[in-house]
Motif scaffolding. Structure first.
Motif, PDB file in Angstrom:
ATOM      1  N   ASN A  56       0.811  -1.227   0.000  1.00  0.00           N
ATOM      2  CA  ASN A  56       0.000   0.000   0.000  1.00  0.00           C
ATOM      3  C   ASN A  56       0.843   1.275   0.000  1.00  0.00           C
ATOM      4  OD1 ASN A  56      -2.467  -1.341  -0.012  1.00  0.00           O
ATOM      5  ND2 ASN A  56      -2.486  -1.559   2.208  1.00  0.00           N
ATOM      6  N   HIS A  57       2.164   1.126   0.068  1.00  0.00           N
ATOM      7  CA  HIS A  57       3.082   2.272   0.062  1.00  0.00           C
ATOM      8  C   HIS A  57       2.751   3.196   1.239  1.00  0.00           C
ATOM      9  CE1 HIS A  57       4.517   0.800  -3.748  1.00  0.00           C
ATOM     10  NE2 HIS A  57       3.280   0.811  -4.223  1.00  0.00           N
ATOM     11  N   GLY A  58       2.463   4.434   0.995  1.00  0.00           N
ATOM     12  CA  GLY A  58       2.141   5.341   2.088  1.00  0.00           C
ATOM     13  C   GLY A  58       3.321   6.188   2.517  1.00  0.00           C
ATOM     14  N   ALA A  59       3.000   7.357   3.049  1.00  0.00           N
ATOM     15  CA  ALA A  59       4.018   8.324   3.474  1.00  0.00           C
ATOM     16  C   ALA A  59       4.531   7.977   4.869  1.00  0.00           C
ATOM     17  CB  ALA A  59       3.416   9.731   3.461  1.00  0.00           C
ATOM     18  N   PRO A  60       5.666   8.549   5.250  1.00  0.00           N
ATOM     19  CA  PRO A  60       6.191   8.321   6.607  1.00  0.00           C
ATOM     20  C   PRO A  60       5.288   8.945   7.663  1.00  0.00           C
ATOM     21  CG  PRO A  60       7.879   9.229   5.146  1.00  0.00           C
ATOM     22  CD  PRO A  60       6.578   9.366   4.443  1.00  0.00           C
ATOM     23  N   GLY A  61       5.396   8.451   8.882  1.00  0.00           N
ATOM     24  CA  GLY A  61       4.678   9.041   9.999  1.00  0.00           C
ATOM     25  C   GLY A  61       5.518  10.099  10.680  1.00  0.00           C
ATOM     26  N   VAL A  62       5.266  10.323  11.975  1.00  0.00           N
ATOM     27  CA  VAL A  62       5.948  11.407  12.689  1.00  0.00           C
ATOM     28  C   VAL A  62       7.440  11.151  12.866  1.00  0.00           C
ATOM     29  CG1 VAL A  62       3.882  12.173  13.919  1.00  0.00           C
ATOM     30  CG2 VAL A  62       5.325  10.383  14.919  1.00  0.00           C
ATOM     31  N   ASP A  63       7.863   9.895  12.771  1.00  0.00           N
ATOM     32  CA  ASP A  63       9.287   9.601  12.942  1.00  0.00           C
ATOM     33  C   ASP A  63      10.087   9.786  11.661  1.00  0.00           C
ATOM     34  OD1 ASP A  63       8.386   7.467  11.479  1.00  0.00           O
ATOM     35  OD2 ASP A  63       9.014   5.915  12.894  1.00  0.00           O
ATOM     36  N   GLY A  64       9.404  10.051  10.539  1.00  0.00           N
ATOM     37  CA  GLY A  64      10.089  10.311   9.277  1.00  0.00           C
ATOM     38  C   GLY A  64      10.626   9.074   8.587  1.00  0.00           C
ATOM     39  N   ILE A  65      10.397   7.885   9.144  1.00  0.00           N
ATOM     40  CA  ILE A  65      10.928   6.650   8.553  1.00  0.00           C
ATOM     41  C   ILE A  65       9.937   6.121   7.521  1.00  0.00           C
ATOM     42  CG2 ILE A  65      11.619   4.262   9.012  1.00  0.00           C
ATOM     43  CD1 ILE A  65      12.440   5.159  11.816  1.00  0.00           C
ATOM     44  N   SER A  66      10.434   5.903   6.318  1.00  0.00           N
ATOM     45  CA  SER A  66       9.577   5.416   5.233  1.00  0.00           C
ATOM     46  C   SER A  66       9.801   3.930   4.986  1.00  0.00           C
ATOM     47  CB  SER A  66       9.869   6.189   3.945  1.00  0.00           C
ATOM     48  OG  SER A  66      11.168   5.881   3.462  1.00  0.00           O
ATOM     49  N   ILE A  67       8.926   3.344   4.206  1.00  0.00           N
ATOM     50  CA  ILE A  67       9.088   1.943   3.800  1.00  0.00           C
ATOM     51  C   ILE A  67      10.382   1.780   3.020  1.00  0.00           C
ATOM     52  CG2 ILE A  67       8.100   0.117   2.353  1.00  0.00           C
ATOM     53  CD1 ILE A  67       5.333   1.331   3.080  1.00  0.00           C
ATOM     54  N   GLU A  68      10.676   2.756   2.158  1.00  0.00           N
ATOM     55  CA  GLU A  68      11.900   2.707   1.363  1.00  0.00           C
ATOM     56  C   GLU A  68      13.146   2.723   2.249  1.00  0.00           C
ATOM     57  OE1 GLU A  68       8.518   3.708  -0.944  1.00  0.00           O
ATOM     58  OE2 GLU A  68       9.338   4.774   0.807  1.00  0.00           O
ATOM     59  N   ASP A  69      13.090   3.478   3.334  1.00  0.00           N
ATOM     60  CA  ASP A  69      14.230   3.508   4.267  1.00  0.00           C
ATOM     61  C   ASP A  69      14.505   2.124   4.841  1.00  0.00           C
ATOM     62  OD1 ASP A  69      14.524   6.243   3.915  1.00  0.00           O
ATOM     63  OD2 ASP A  69      13.239   6.740   5.617  1.00  0.00           O
ATOM     64  N   LEU A  70      13.452   1.427   5.212  1.00  0.00           N
ATOM     65  CA  LEU A  70      13.614   0.094   5.792  1.00  0.00           C
ATOM     66  C   LEU A  70      14.071  -0.909   4.742  1.00  0.00           C
ATOM     67  CD1 LEU A  70      10.428   0.073   8.053  1.00  0.00           C
ATOM     68  CD2 LEU A  70      12.799   0.198   8.818  1.00  0.00           C
ATOM     69  N   GLU A  71      13.523  -0.798   3.536  1.00  0.00           N
ATOM     70  CA  GLU A  71      13.917  -1.724   2.472  1.00  0.00           C
ATOM     71  C   GLU A  71      15.360  -1.497   2.044  1.00  0.00           C
ATOM     72  OE1 GLU A  71      10.598  -1.231  -0.427  1.00  0.00           O
ATOM     73  OE2 GLU A  71      10.457  -3.415  -0.160  1.00  0.00           O
ATOM     74  N   ALA A  72      15.833  -0.261   2.187  1.00  0.00           N
ATOM     75  CA  ALA A  72      17.215   0.043   1.791  1.00  0.00           C
ATOM     76  C   ALA A  72      18.220  -0.730   2.642  1.00  0.00           C
ATOM     77  CB  ALA A  72      17.469   1.546   1.903  1.00  0.00           C
TER      78      ALA A  72
END
Length: 445
Positions: A56-72
């Motif tokens: 579903n993708h989606g933007a980061p929350g209040v911590d600024g961490i995105s799905i892409e950051d974790l996948e990286a």
């Protein structure tokens, strides 16, 4: 924590769990389930939840961490992320963070507030939904179509058409006032307790409801009602609450009218104006018992037999009219609001700042929107609207191409499009379909 199972293996194990929970709930309509919390942090459930959130993708929350950051960080990084979440849930250290408020302008000039949870909280909520949804799905009624497995807006639209053709032409077009913001939280938790007696799960849900909201200005809001739109679990919570409405309405479905509900959007189709008036009063009474009210400005009675009278529901305008053979038919096509929004989206993709794009990039950006819009609105009598929008898109793109080359008007752009197979531009016209079949009864297992 051991390595996470292969995605397909995790999905299969999760589906087996869901099937068992759904079958048990169907077999015992009054059963309240315990020991659900331990299943929420199961490795296969968390892995499946991660896949759903990632899809579903989606933007980061209040911590600024995105799905892409974790996948990286690679598979090991994702495993470490899920392992830490699992351990925090296991040890009861898990604490949800506030959601990040994003405000979207509405057609009436007001703002729709969405709450974006952190990726960590989205995964935890998705895991809870995977476990809880099959239990509540055993209870949900056929009049409910929104955010449910194997059910859709198009099925709700077809249900409306079928009821109108049965003579139910007096419509209660209802709007629950600020539904997601105003649901009393104890009403939400009481709805959960009808099927859950695991206090740990109830407290987990309470924690998400109490997490708070961070505004764009950095202010922390702590409302005492509602569940933020945008949360993974919010649609299930909404359906669980409004299931009370569905249950209360069923004994009146023949005497008063037929309820069609998509989450908090609903209409009631009645045979006479008197029944429509009585339905409206009964609806107000049911909602009042749940701490909810109707919006007087947006709730009205509609007589479809009145010439040019209709109502908007799920993006479509519905109206009764005669066919060429003189037979009454319930037609539907994209509402004025939906068309205006589409034109805004097209205009935003063909403005002066888009001149620097290549032809391919221009068309790709437009097609991404047009294909999705076509996929939804092709289920209806949308031919005229589609034709007009096709012309609007063509002219906007032609002018953009012309100005990209420093010329005025649209003639050069029209020539480029006409001599290059329209550059692959998606066409709306010619894609209409009419029938939508109801889903098979079996959803889980």
């Amino acid at each position: 924590m051991s390595a996470y199972p292969h995605t397909d293996n995790a999905r299969n194990k999760t589906q087996e769990l869901q099937a068992k929970l759904n079958q048990a709930a169907k077999a015992s309509p009054n059963r309240r389930f315990h020991a659900l919390y331990d299943r929420i942090y199961r490795s296969d459930v968390l892995d499946s939840a991660w896949e759903l959130v990632k899809k579903n993708h989606g933007a980061p929350g209040v911590d600024g961490i995105s799905i892409e950051d974790l996948e990286a960080e690679g598979p090991k990084g994702v495993q470490a992320f899920l392992g830490e979440l699992q351990q925090d849930l296991l040890a009861h250290r898990y604490e949800p963070q506030p959601v990040r408020r994003v405000s979207i302008p509405k057609a009436d000039g007001k703002l729709r507030h969405l709450g974006i949870p952190t990726v960590r909280d989205r995964v935890a909520q998705a895991a809870a939904k995977l476990v809880l949804e099959p239990i509540f799905e055993a209870d949900f009624l056929d009049c409910s179509y929104g955010f449910r497995p194997r059910r859709s807006a198009h099925q709700a639209l077809e249900a409306i058409r079928a009821e109108v053709h049965r003579g139910r032409v007096h419509v209660v077009d209802a709007d629950i006032a600020a539904f997601f913001d105003s649901i009393p939280r104890e009403v939400i938790l009481d709805a959960m307790r009808t099927r859950i007696c695991d206090r740990r799960v109830v407290e987990l849900i309470r924690g998400w409801l109490r997490a708070g909201i961070i505004t764009a200005e950095g202010q922390l809001l702590d409302p005492d009602t509602g569940t933020p739109q945008g949360g993974v679990l919010s649609p299930l919570l909404a359906n669980a609450v409004l299931h009370r409405l569905d249950q209360a309405w069923q004994p009146n479905s023949i005497r008063l009218g037929v309820l069609v509900r998509y989450a908090d959007d609903l209409v009631i189709l009645c045979a006479t104006r008197e029944r429509a008036q009585a339905s409206l009063g009964h609806l107000r009474a049911i909602l009042a018992g749940m701490g909810l009210t109707l919006s007087d400005a947006k709730t009205r009675l509609v007589n479809l037999r009145t010439p040019r009278e209709g109502f908007d529901f799920l993006g479509f305008h519905h109206r009764l009219a005669k066919t060429k053979k003189g037979k009454a038919n319930c037609y539907r096509w994209p509402s004025k609001k939906a068309v205006a929004k589409a034109r805004d989206q097209i205009r935003s993709r063909t403005g002066p700042r888009d001149r620097s794009k290549s032809y391919q990039a221009m068309v790709k950006d437009l097609n991404r929107y047009l294909v999705g819009w076509r996929g939804y609105f092709r289920h209806g009598n949308s031919a005229k609207v589609f034709s007009k929008l096709d012309h609007y898109v063509f002219e906007r793109l032609a002018r953009l191409i012309t100005r990209k080359h420093g010329r005025s008007g649209a003639a050069y752009g029209r020539w480029v499009l006409a001599t290059n197979a329209y550059l692959g531009l998606a066409k709306l016209s010619g894609s209409i379909v009419y029938d939508v079949r109801m889903p098979p009864a079996k959803v889980y297992g």
